[in-house]
Design a protein around this motif. Structure first.
Motif, short mmCIF file in Angstrom:
data_model
loop_
_atom_site.label_atom_id
_atom_site.label_comp_id
_atom_site.label_asym_id
_atom_site.label_seq_id
_atom_site.Cartn_x
_atom_site.Cartn_y
_atom_site.Cartn_z
N PRO A 185 0.79 -1.24 0.00
CA PRO A 185 0.00 0.00 0.00
C PRO A 185 0.82 1.28 0.00
O PRO A 185 0.38 2.31 -0.50
CB PRO A 185 -0.82 -0.13 1.28
N ASN A 186 2.03 1.24 0.59
CA ASN A 186 2.85 2.45 0.62
C ASN A 186 4.11 2.34 -0.24
O ASN A 186 5.05 3.12 -0.10
CB ASN A 186 3.22 2.83 2.05
N ALA A 187 4.10 1.38 -1.16
CA ALA A 187 5.27 1.21 -2.05
C ALA A 187 5.41 2.39 -3.01
O ALA A 187 6.49 2.59 -3.58
CB ALA A 187 5.14 -0.09 -2.85
N TRP A 188 4.35 3.20 -3.16
CA TRP A 188 4.42 4.38 -4.03
C TRP A 188 5.58 5.30 -3.65
O TRP A 188 6.11 6.04 -4.48
CB TRP A 188 3.11 5.15 -4.01
N ARG A 189 5.97 5.24 -2.39
CA ARG A 189 7.06 6.11 -1.94
C ARG A 189 8.37 5.81 -2.69
O ARG A 189 9.17 6.71 -2.94
CB ARG A 189 7.26 5.96 -0.42
N TRP A 190 8.56 4.56 -3.06
CA TRP A 190 9.78 4.18 -3.77
C TRP A 190 9.80 4.75 -5.19
O TRP A 190 10.88 4.88 -5.78
CB TRP A 190 9.93 2.66 -3.80
N LEU A 191 8.65 5.11 -5.71
CA LEU A 191 8.61 5.73 -7.03
C LEU A 191 9.29 7.10 -6.99
O LEU A 191 9.95 7.51 -7.95
CB LEU A 191 7.16 5.85 -7.50
N PHE A 192 9.14 7.80 -5.88
CA PHE A 192 9.81 9.10 -5.73
C PHE A 192 11.32 8.92 -5.50
O PHE A 192 12.12 9.78 -5.87
CB PHE A 192 9.19 9.89 -4.58
N VAL A 193 11.70 7.80 -4.88
CA VAL A 193 13.13 7.49 -4.78
C VAL A 193 13.70 7.29 -6.19
O VAL A 193 14.78 7.81 -6.51
CB VAL A 193 13.36 6.24 -3.92
#
Length: 456
Positions: A185-193
């Motif tokens: 659910p919070n893997a979207w944060r790695w897209l900004f990485v």
């Protein structure tokens, strides 16, 4: 060496080095290496630009946001781009093209990393503003760098090539999202990485990319500029033509001179062209999926159509490479926008499915072709001392139009529906072409100093 050249010699030195740059018949080995690096920077730019769009559904689900709140997050990026275009342009004129590109890339990359740690939507919104500042500062200075450092006979082609390379960032961002976002659910944060990958080419540019010859000589770095020119001349595979000097009034300028006699018209024309152009560009591309569903297509059908359209930008950049240096840029843009506007009207009112798909594909393709032409035109019409700020000012107000575009198109859609929206985008894009076509400068076949330094 002093920060500024002796006034009795600076014009002569500037004119001679500029003439030596302009006589280069074709790109050299160094130019091709720089293009790979500039294209890589542009790829990273577009990866980060699109990161939020692909992360948005997961962010909305995790934080329970409304569609309106997601729209606000997107608009924050556009506001940051408005600031970044103008600030980046001014810094490019003051501290140099290379330094601005490097540090603006570092800025948006670090901001993207911080987006991955954002605890709330408010913090994420602030960070997207900062990201937008860096992204647009980089984009604006990249097109200035190509205009100043690549041979005059192929400036337009090189701008189109850089755009085409940069567009690879869109499928890269989409592919990364497809792999990363479903993981949790919070893997979207790695897209900004992933969006911070620009730190790599920024580091390379810091040590590999030379400063613009024109900016360097304007700011007293004559030995550095001369060494760059000599390297390019040595790499030229054919005998070089004779140097043809043009007297150049090559000097630093104050920002207020953007609206001085002789430059004011160029500033207004460039700004209006970008404002109308971006209203038409984003008004079409950003709203097609949503409005196709509103018209009665299923979500699957709408996504299929837009997937077909997604191939067009790369083809559009290739067409830009063919057209940009072949005809006057202002005329090319006027013709392109007339064809785009007509195709938008077909898209708006046709009852045929295949004609809707074909006309939409043509619009998407030629919008990128026109972007390549305008990228070549925009930095050419300003003098060296104002080139960064002039291009940034026009681009910045275009991005501000993009900020308001969501609200404007939403209002038109509510009042006039599918046909009304794409009639409006047709009018906007046609106004962009008419503005530059009727009031813009002739740039093809003219040396950069001949165009920009003698504004009248």
């Amino acid at each position: 060496m002093d920060d500024t050249l002796d006034h009795t010699t600076d014009h002569t030195v500037a004119a001679r080095l500029a003439a030596r740059m302009e006589r280069l018949p074709r790109t050299t080995h160094s130019h091709r290496g720089w293009m790979v690096l500039l294209g890589s920077l542009f790829i990273c730019d577009l990866i980060d630009t699109n990161a939020l769009a692909y992360a948005a559904p997961a962010i909305q689900a995790e934080w329970g946001l409304s569609v309106g709140q997601i729209g606000q997050l997107t608009s924050y990026s556009f506001f940051g781009m408005f600031v970044g275009a103008i600030l980046g342009g001014r810094l490019a004129d003051r501290v140099g093209r290379r330094r601005t590109v490097v540090w603006a890339t570092v800025l948006y990359s670090v901001a993207s990393l911080l987006c991955a740690l954002a605890p709330t939507v408010a913090v994420l919104g602030v960070l997207r503003v900062v990201t937008g500042v860096g992204i647009q500062a980089v984009t604006g200075v990249l097109i200035v760098y190509v205009a100043e450092m690549f041979p005059g006979a192929s400036r337009g082609r090189c701008q189109a090539l850089m755009l085409g390379i940069g567009l690879l960032g869109v499928p890269l961002a989409a592919g990364a999202a497809r792999v990363i976002v479903p993981l949790s659910p919070n893997a979207w944060r790695w897209l900004f990485v992933f969006g911070a990958i620009g730190l790599v080419p920024a580091l390379v540019a810091r040590f590999v990319l030379p400063e613009s010859v024109r900016w360097a000589v304007l700011n007293g770095r004559v030995a550095e500029a001369t060494a760059t020119v000599e390297r390019l001349e040595a790499q030229s595979a054919h005998p070089l033509p004779e140097i043809v000097d043009v007297p150049v009034v090559h000097e630093r300028k104050r920002p207020a001179e953007l609206f001085a006699h002789g430059i004011r018209k160029r500033t207004v024309v460039a700004t209006l062209t970008l404002v109308f152009g971006i209203l038409g560009f984003y008004g079409f591309n950003s709203w097609v999926p949503t409005l196709l569903v509103e018209r009665g297509y299923s979500t699957t059908e709408a996504l299929t159509i837009t997937t077909i359209f997604s191939v067009a930008p790369f083809a559009g950049a290739l067409v830009g490479m063919v057209l940009a240096d072949r005809f006057q840029r202002r005329t090319t843009s006027m013709v392109l926008t007339a064809v785009i506007a007509a195709s938008m009207l077909v898209f708006a009112f046709t009852g045929s499915h295949w004609l809707l798909v074909v006309s939409g594909f043509v619009v998407t393709l030629l919008l990128q072709t026109n972007t390549a032409v305008l990228y070549a035109y925009l930095p050419e019409v300003f003098p060296t001392g104002l080139r960064g700020l002039g291009a940034g000012f026009a681009n910045g107000f275009g991005r501000l139009a993009g900020f308001g575009n969501a609200f404007l198109i939403a209002a038109i859609a509510g009042a006039l529906g599918f046909g009304g929206v794409f009639t409006a985008t047709a009018v906007f894009i046609l106004l962009a072409g008419l503005t530059v076509g009727l009031f813009g400068e002739r740039t093809r076949g003219r040396r950069l100093e001949e165009i920009g330094e003698y504004a009248s």
